[in-house]
Design an enzyme around this catalytic site. Structure first.
Site, PDB file in Angstrom:
ATOM      1  N   ILE A 173       0.913  -1.286   0.095  1.00  0.00           N
ATOM      2  CA  ILE A 173       0.036   0.097   0.065  1.00  0.00           C
ATOM      3  C   ILE A 173       0.946   1.117   0.048  1.00  0.00           C
ATOM      4  O   ILE A 173       0.565   2.415  -0.796  1.00  0.00           O
ATOM      5  CB  ILE A 173      -0.783  -0.158   1.329  1.00  0.00           C
ATOM      6  CG1 ILE A 173      -1.673  -1.135   1.074  1.00  0.00           C
ATOM      7  CG2 ILE A 173      -1.709   1.602   1.332  1.00  0.00           C
ATOM      8  CD1 ILE A 173      -2.745  -1.472   2.305  1.00  0.00           C
TER       9      ILE A 173
ATOM     10  N   ILE B 265      -4.095   5.816   7.047  1.00  0.00           N
ATOM     11  CA  ILE B 265      -5.064   4.921   6.572  1.00  0.00           C
ATOM     12  C   ILE B 265      -4.538   3.233   6.904  1.00  0.00           C
ATOM     13  O   ILE B 265      -4.816   2.309   6.172  1.00  0.00           O
ATOM     14  CB  ILE B 265      -5.093   4.893   4.824  1.00  0.00           C
ATOM     15  CG1 ILE B 265      -3.618   4.946   4.356  1.00  0.00           C
ATOM     16  CG2 ILE B 265      -5.939   6.008   4.710  1.00  0.00           C
ATOM     17  CD1 ILE B 265      -2.988   3.838   4.016  1.00  0.00           C
TER      18      ILE B 265
ATOM     19  N   ARG C  78      -3.893   1.707  11.033  1.00  0.00           N
ATOM     20  CA  ARG C  78      -4.669   1.330  12.012  1.00  0.00           C
ATOM     21  C   ARG C  78      -4.653   2.440  13.092  1.00  0.00           C
ATOM     22  O   ARG C  78      -3.619   3.155  13.118  1.00  0.00           O
ATOM     23  CB  ARG C  78      -4.182   0.075  12.634  1.00  0.00           C
ATOM     24  CG  ARG C  78      -4.440  -1.059  11.767  1.00  0.00           C
ATOM     25  CD  ARG C  78      -5.831  -1.486  11.802  1.00  0.00           C
ATOM     26  NE  ARG C  78      -5.815  -2.959  11.157  1.00  0.00           N
ATOM     27  CZ  ARG C  78      -6.192  -2.969   9.671  1.00  0.00           C
ATOM     28  NH1 ARG C  78      -6.324  -1.804   8.948  1.00  0.00           N
ATOM     29  NH2 ARG C  78      -6.499  -3.971   9.061  1.00  0.00           N
TER      30      ARG C  78
ATOM     31  N   GLU D 150     -12.649   2.430  17.323  1.00  0.00           N
ATOM     32  CA  GLU D 150     -13.721   2.439  16.536  1.00  0.00           C
ATOM     33  C   GLU D 150     -14.730   1.667  16.900  1.00  0.00           C
ATOM     34  O   GLU D 150     -14.701   0.563  17.614  1.00  0.00           O
ATOM     35  CB  GLU D 150     -13.188   1.875  15.087  1.00  0.00           C
ATOM     36  CG  GLU D 150     -11.906   2.628  14.541  1.00  0.00           C
ATOM     37  CD  GLU D 150     -11.588   2.051  13.212  1.00  0.00           C
ATOM     38  OE1 GLU D 150     -12.074   0.955  12.877  1.00  0.00           O
ATOM     39  OE2 GLU D 150     -10.529   2.394  12.695  1.00  0.00           O
TER      40      GLU D 150
ATOM     41  N   HIS E 128     -13.386   4.386   8.337  1.00  0.00           N
ATOM     42  CA  HIS E 128     -12.760   2.938   7.946  1.00  0.00           C
ATOM     43  C   HIS E 128     -13.375   2.222   6.926  1.00  0.00           C
ATOM     44  O   HIS E 128     -13.796   0.997   6.905  1.00  0.00           O
ATOM     45  CB  HIS E 128     -12.901   2.100   9.259  1.00  0.00           C
ATOM     46  CG  HIS E 128     -11.623   1.209   9.363  1.00  0.00           C
ATOM     47  ND1 HIS E 128     -10.990   0.488  10.467  1.00  0.00           N
ATOM     48  CD2 HIS E 128     -10.824   0.510   8.251  1.00  0.00           C
ATOM     49  CE1 HIS E 128      -9.983  -0.440   9.928  1.00  0.00           C
ATOM     50  NE2 HIS E 128     -10.063  -0.305   8.673  1.00  0.00           N
TER      51      HIS E 128
END
Length: 339
Positions: free
Chosen positions: A181, A256, A258, A287, A305
């Site tokens: 990523i 982006i 955790r 979250e 998320h």
């Protein structure tokens, strides 16, 4: 993350699974830990004997009161509920944990390894979507897209121009973690004429970007800092007060990865005190709880998320989960093995 169902019906099989869908596996018990993508749930129900943990209020104890623990041979989890030590110990016949995510922080990998339990995740298929969102968050913060959208909607444009935003092209971008990523984000940022540098456990031989062995030095050198590494004990709160202060009052933090990568208390404090220029966040420490102080800040863009939450990627991730389960129970190699 809860995903919206696609137009497919419950008993449709993805054509990519036809070669292995003829195997009779309806008796194999698979535990789904929480609601995920509806298509994944439908496919699991089609191919296996599906149990839903949330029907027992997500309690292993409650589940075992109504079901035999030895029924479960596979667990499908995600970034909300994976497979911790308690869950693993509850199912003596557990053979595989297939995660509907690329992250592994919700799985007790050590316990799985001790018990010979296979683990698979869904890498690669979500890389583009998460990288796209990272760029979207940068543009959202610097160009104030959410604030200007609201400006138009509430009629303020009729009274005055919105004002100036900040340019993205040509900025210096630092990336924490240059894996799949992180590399995809770097390539996209290069297209905006940005200079790229990164911090990682070791220098990547394939990368032409500047490497920093110290994250403080990286934060000092860049205008935009993007967190894209895996969550481990070493990377928990890797973005602390010192890193935030090194990024500075004109710096932008994008997360982006955790939520626990960032010391959220320090982040909120820095934004309120003007020690950080802005932030774009897709993930949070607790979250779905989000610090109330962030909700009123115009220099912060918040997402629930949803980094990988597109129809295309959600279906591809679901297919990969099913394919890994099919491969395991057919005594074939896993497509994306972790253990």
């Amino acid at each position: 993350m809860n995903h919206q169902p696609t137009p497919q019906t419950g008993k449709e099989k993805n054509p990519n699974l036809k070669k292995i869908s003829g195997i009779t596996m309806e008796s194999i018990g698979v535990l789904m830990t929480c609601p995920m993508h509806k298509y994944l749930e439908q496919q699991l129900e089609t191919h296996f004997n599906l149990f839903r943990l949330w029907h027992c209020n997500s309690s292993i104890t409650e589940f075992l009161k109504t079901h035999q623990g030895n029924t479960i041979r596979a667990v499908v989890g995600d970034t909300n509920i994976g497979a911790d030590a308690e869950l693993i110990a509850s199912f003596p016949n557990l053979e595989i944990v297939a995660s509907y995510s690329v992250g592994l922080d919700k799985i007790d990998l050590r316990k799985c390894e001790e018990k010979g339990i296979r683990v698979a995740n869904t890498p690669d298929v979500l890389t583009d979507d998460v990288a796209d969102l990272a760029i979207g968050l940068i543009l959202g913060v610097l160009r104030r897209i959410c604030a200007s959208d609201e400006y138009v909607r509430i009629g303020k444009w009729k009274d005055a121009d919105f004002g100036l935003a900040t340019k993205f092209s040509g900025k210096s971008v630092g990336i924490v973690g240059l894996g799949r990523i992180g590399t995809a984000i770097a390539k996209r940022a290069e297209a905006f004429g940005c200079s790229i540098s990164y911090f990682s456990r070791s220098q990547k031989p394939f990368a032409n970007y500047k490497f920093y062995s110290n994250i403080i030095d990286l934060a000092t050198s860049c205008q935009i800092l993007i967190v894209a590494c895996a969550l481990t004990e070493e990377t928990h709160h890797i973005i602390d007060r010192e890193v935030i202060d090194a990024l500075g009052p004109k710096g932008i933090l994008i997360n982006i990865g955790r939520g626990a990568h960032v010391d959220e208390t320090e982040l909120v404090s820095a934004l309120l005190e003007g020690r950080l220029g802005g932030a774009g966040l897709d993930v949070y420490e607790n979250e779905p709880e989000v610090p109330e102080e962030l909700l009123g800040l115009g220099n912060v863009v918040l997402q629930p998320h949803v980094g990988s939450d597109t129809v295309e990627t959600s279906d591809a991730m679901a297919d990969l989960v099913i394919s890994n389960l099919m491969a395991h129970f057919s005594n074939k190699p896993l497509l994306t093995p972790v253990i």
